[in-house]
Design an enzyme around this catalytic site. Structure first.
Site, PDB file in Angstrom:
ATOM      1  N   CYS A   1       0.800  -1.229   0.000  1.00  0.00           N
ATOM      2  CA  CYS A   1       0.000   0.000   0.000  1.00  0.00           C
ATOM      3  C   CYS A   1       0.830   1.274   0.000  1.00  0.00           C
ATOM      4  CB  CYS A   1      -0.943  -0.006   1.205  1.00  0.00           C
ATOM      5  SG  CYS A   1      -2.119  -1.376   1.202  1.00  0.00           S
TER       6      CYS A   1
ATOM      7  N   HIS B   1      12.391   0.899   5.515  1.00  0.00           N
ATOM      8  CA  HIS B   1      12.134  -0.520   5.232  1.00  0.00           C
ATOM      9  C   HIS B   1      12.576  -1.356   6.433  1.00  0.00           C
ATOM     10  CE1 HIS B   1      11.458  -4.156   3.053  1.00  0.00           C
ATOM     11  NE2 HIS B   1      11.367  -3.555   1.874  1.00  0.00           N
TER      12      HIS B   1
ATOM     13  N   HIS C   1      -1.678  19.951   6.722  1.00  0.00           N
ATOM     14  CA  HIS C   1      -2.586  18.861   6.347  1.00  0.00           C
ATOM     15  C   HIS C   1      -1.872  17.516   6.454  1.00  0.00           C
ATOM     16  CE1 HIS C   1      -5.133  22.060   4.784  1.00  0.00           C
ATOM     17  NE2 HIS C   1      -4.122  22.475   4.039  1.00  0.00           N
TER      18      HIS C   1
ATOM     19  N   HIS D   1      -2.489   7.004   5.206  1.00  0.00           N
ATOM     20  CA  HIS D   1      -3.038   5.885   4.441  1.00  0.00           C
ATOM     21  C   HIS D   1      -4.281   5.307   5.127  1.00  0.00           C
ATOM     22  CE1 HIS D   1      -3.612   2.108   2.489  1.00  0.00           C
ATOM     23  NE2 HIS D   1      -3.091   1.392   3.471  1.00  0.00           N
TER      24      HIS D   1
ATOM     25  N   HIS E   1     -14.301   5.756   4.717  1.00  0.00           N
ATOM     26  CA  HIS E   1     -15.750   5.576   4.749  1.00  0.00           C
ATOM     27  C   HIS E   1     -16.340   5.565   3.339  1.00  0.00           C
ATOM     28  CE1 HIS E   1     -19.983   6.928   5.077  1.00  0.00           C
ATOM     29  NE2 HIS E   1     -19.986   6.200   6.183  1.00  0.00           N
TER      30      HIS E   1
ATOM     31  N   ASN F   1     -10.393   0.942   1.679  1.00  0.00           N
ATOM     32  CA  ASN F   1      -8.936   0.903   1.537  1.00  0.00           C
ATOM     33  C   ASN F   1      -8.614   0.664   0.063  1.00  0.00           C
ATOM     34  OD1 ASN F   1      -6.218   0.346   1.482  1.00  0.00           O
ATOM     35  ND2 ASN F   1      -6.240  -1.094   3.178  1.00  0.00           N
TER      36      ASN F   1
END
Length: 492
Positions: free
Chosen positions: A220, A299, A383, A387, A416, A420
Site C-alpha cells: 500500500c 524498510h 494537512h 493511508h 468511509h 482501503n
C-alpha cells in the site's frame, strides 16, 4: 476552573516559546540593523564621503573576486537538485453499479460460505467496526456466487481503472501523450505479461523511447515508492514529464477460505486508483499544484516479524490469499518511529527540535525518568494524508502523532466513502482536502503510507497556489455530505 486556567496559561506559554525560538534570528538582527542605520544617519555627508574615499579598490582584485563569486554561484546552482512539480492528479471513481453496501456483502458471504457460518459472522463483525460506508465498490467478478476471479477479469478491471484516470489527467492538464517521457505503474498483486505499463503504452501509443517501469509486490505504500523513482529519474533527465499510475486490482484479492487472518482483505480493500503527472520543467511551475519537498522511505524487512506481517500465501486447503498479522499495528508503529526520526529534522521548526534535544539529554545523559517527547508535527504541516488502511491504522497514527479529529478527517472520510484503495488512498485524501476548499498557497501536506515488507514511506508537498472549488474529482457529487459521523459499531 483552576486546571482550565493552568491549561490556558500553558498553551500561551508554549505559543510564546515557539514564536521566540522560531524567530530568534530576526530578534537578533533587527537591533543590529537598527543600530547600524542610526549610526549611518548620525554621520554627516562629509564623514560619509571621507569613509568612501578611504576605500581603495584594486581592479585586479575586484575582477578576481567577481569571477570567484560567479564560479561558486554557478557550481551551487548546477549541483542544486532540480525542483519536482506535481502538475495535477486524478482519482478513479468507480461506476455506481459496482457499489457494495454492507448488507449486500454480508448476504454474498452467507451464500458463498453456507458450510461455515462462523467465518461469515467473523467478517460481519469486522465490517461493523471497519469504518467503511455503504458506497464502496468491488469488481463484478468478486460478487458472483461463487466469485470468479480470472486473469481476464483482472485485465478488464485494470483497463477500466488505468485508462479512466489517465484520460481524466490528460484532459485536466492538456498534456499530449508524446510529451510523456517517463511512465511508472504500480500494482501489488496483479503482475501480468505483458505488464500493466505495457498495457498503458499500447493503449496511448506512447513513444518508443519512453522510460517505463512496472512495480509489483510493494504493498500500500507503492505510490510513494513510484514518486521516489520518478523523482530520481527527473533529476537526471532535464525538461521531462513523468506519469505515475497507482492502483490495486481487487479481482484476484477475494479470499474464499476459512483462515481469519486472511479474510480481513475481503472486508477492507476496495476499487481505486490514481494518476499523477510530475515535471521538472520550469515552464510547468506556474500551473502546477504542488512542489515535492521531501520523500523519506523506511524498510523494516530485515526483521522477520515485520517481513511476514503482511504475507501472500496459501492456507492449509491450498487457497491463496493475503494474511495480516495481529502484530501489524505494533510493527507499523515501529516503522513510523523510524521514519519520523529521519523526516523530523528536515521539517520541524527549531522550537520542536530544541525540546526534543532537551528531552534526549535528560533521558540519556542525566538519566531522568522523563517521558519521550513527541514533536508537534502540526507546527510543520497544515494537512495530513494518512493511508486509509483501516480504522485501527488511523487510530494508531492519530494517537502516536497526537493529532486532532480534524487532522485525520480526510483519512477517515476516505476510508468511509471509498474503503482501503491501497496505494492510491493518499490521493483521495488530498483530493478531499482540496474539495473542502482548505488547501491554500504555501500549505504543507504530509502523506504517510504503509506497505508489506514492512515499509513506511512519507512525502512532503508544498502547495503552489490556493486551490479553489473543484469542478471534477471523486468527491464532486458527495463532498457536501462530509464529514459524517461514523459509528464505532454498525448495526448489520
Amino acid at each position: 476552573m483552576a486546571s482550565l486556567s493552568n491549561s490556558v496559561k500553558l498553551k500561551y506559554f508554549k505559543l510564546g516559546y515557539q514564536y521566540l525560538v522560531n524567530h530568534i534570528l530576526t530578534f537578533f538582527l533587527i537591533p543590529i540593523l537598527m543600530g547600524f542605520l542610526i549610526k549611518i544617519l548620525s554621520l554627516g555627508s562629509d564623514q560619509i564621503f571621507e569613509i568612501w574615499s578611504s576605500l581603495h579598490f584594486d581592479l585586479l582584485q575586484f575582477l578576481g573576486s567577481s569571477l570567484m563569486i560567479i564560479f561558486f554561484a554557478t557550481v551551487y546552482f548546477m549541483s542544486k537538485p532540480r525542483s519536482i512539480y506535481l502538475v495535477d492528479y486524478a482519482c478513479f471513481k468507480p461506476p455506481a453499479s459496482y457499489r457494495v453496501p454492507h448488507s449486500t456483502l454480508v448476504e454474498h458471504l452467507r451464500l458463498s460460505n453456507k458450510d461455515n457460518p462462523e467465518i461469515v459472522e467473523f467478517q460481519r463483525r469486522i465490517l461493523q467496526r471497519s469504518g467503511l460506508g455503504d458506497e464502496t465498490c468491488l469488481a463484478p467478478a468478486n460478487l458472483y456466487i461463487p466469485p470468479t476471479p480470472s486473469l481476464e477479469a483482472s485485465r478488464v478491471e485494470a483497463e477500466l481503472i488505468l485508462f479512466s484516470v489517465i484520460d481524466d489527467l490528460l484532459k485536466k492538464t492538456g498534456t499530449k501523450t508524446k510529451d510523456i517521457d517517463i511512465l511508472i505503474v504500480n500494482c501489488s498483486i496483479v503482475s501480468p505479461t505483458p505488464s500493466l505499463s505495457a498495457m498503458v503504452i499500447n493503449k496511448y501509443k506512447l513513444r518508443s523511447n519512453i522510460k517505463s517501469f512496472n512495480l509489483s509486490g510493494m504493498g500500500c505504500s507503492a505510490s510513494l515508492i513510484s514518486i521516489d523513482l520518478a523523482r530520481d529519474l527527473l533529476q537526471v533527465h532535464p525538461n521531462s514529464c513523468a506519469l505515475v499510475v497507482s492502483t490495486e486490482i481487487t479481482t484476484p484479492n477475494y479470499y474464499s477460505g476459512n483462515e481469519r487472518s486472511m479474510v480481513l482483505i475481503n472486508c477492507l480493500f476496495r476499487m481505486g486508483g490514481a494518476a499523477i503527472l510530475l515535471s521538472n520543467r520550469k515552464a510547468d511551475r506556474s500551473r502546477s499544484k504542488y512542489q515535492l519537498l521531501h520523500l523519506v522511505r523506511t524498510h523494516k524487512g530485515a526483521d522477520d516479524e515485520a517481513y511476514r506481517c503482511i504475507h501472500e500465501q496459501e492456507d492449509t486447503q491450498g487457497i491463496q490469499g493475503v494474511s495480516l498479522s495481529k502484530d501489524l499495528m505494533l510493527i507499523a508503529g515501529e516503522a513510523l518511529k523510524s521514519n519520523i526520526t529521519t523526516i523530523g529534522p528536515l521539517v520541524l521548526p527549531a522550537s520542536e527540535k530544541l525540546l526534543f534535544l532537551f528531552t534526549l539529554i535528560g533521558q540519556k545523559i542525566l538519566k531522568l525518568k522523563w517521558k519521550p517527547y513527541i514533536p508537534d508535527f502540526k507546527q510543520a504541516f497544515e494537512h495530513f494524508c494518512i493511508h486509509a488502511g483501516g480504522r485501527g491504522v488511523i487510530d494508531e497514527l492519530q494517537k502516536k502523532l497526537q493529532l486532532s479529529a480534524k487532522d485525520v478527517e480526510a483519512s477517515r472520510m476516505t476510508l468511509h466513502r471509498f474503503g482501503n484503495t491501497s496505494s492510491s488512498s493518499i490521493w483521495y485524501e488530498m483530493n478531499y482536502i482540496e474539495s473542502k476548499g482548505r488547501m491554500k498557497k504555501g500549505d504543507r501536506v504530509w502523506q504517510i503510507a504503509f506497505g508489506s515488507g514492512f515499509k513506511c514511506n512519507s512525502a512532503v508537498w508544498k502547495c503552489n497556489r490556493t486551490i479553489t472549488t473543484l469542478t471534477d474529482g471523486p468527491w464532486l457529487d458527495c463532498i457536501g455530505r462530509y464529514p459524517v459521523s461514523i459509528s464505532q459499531v454498525l448495526d448489520l
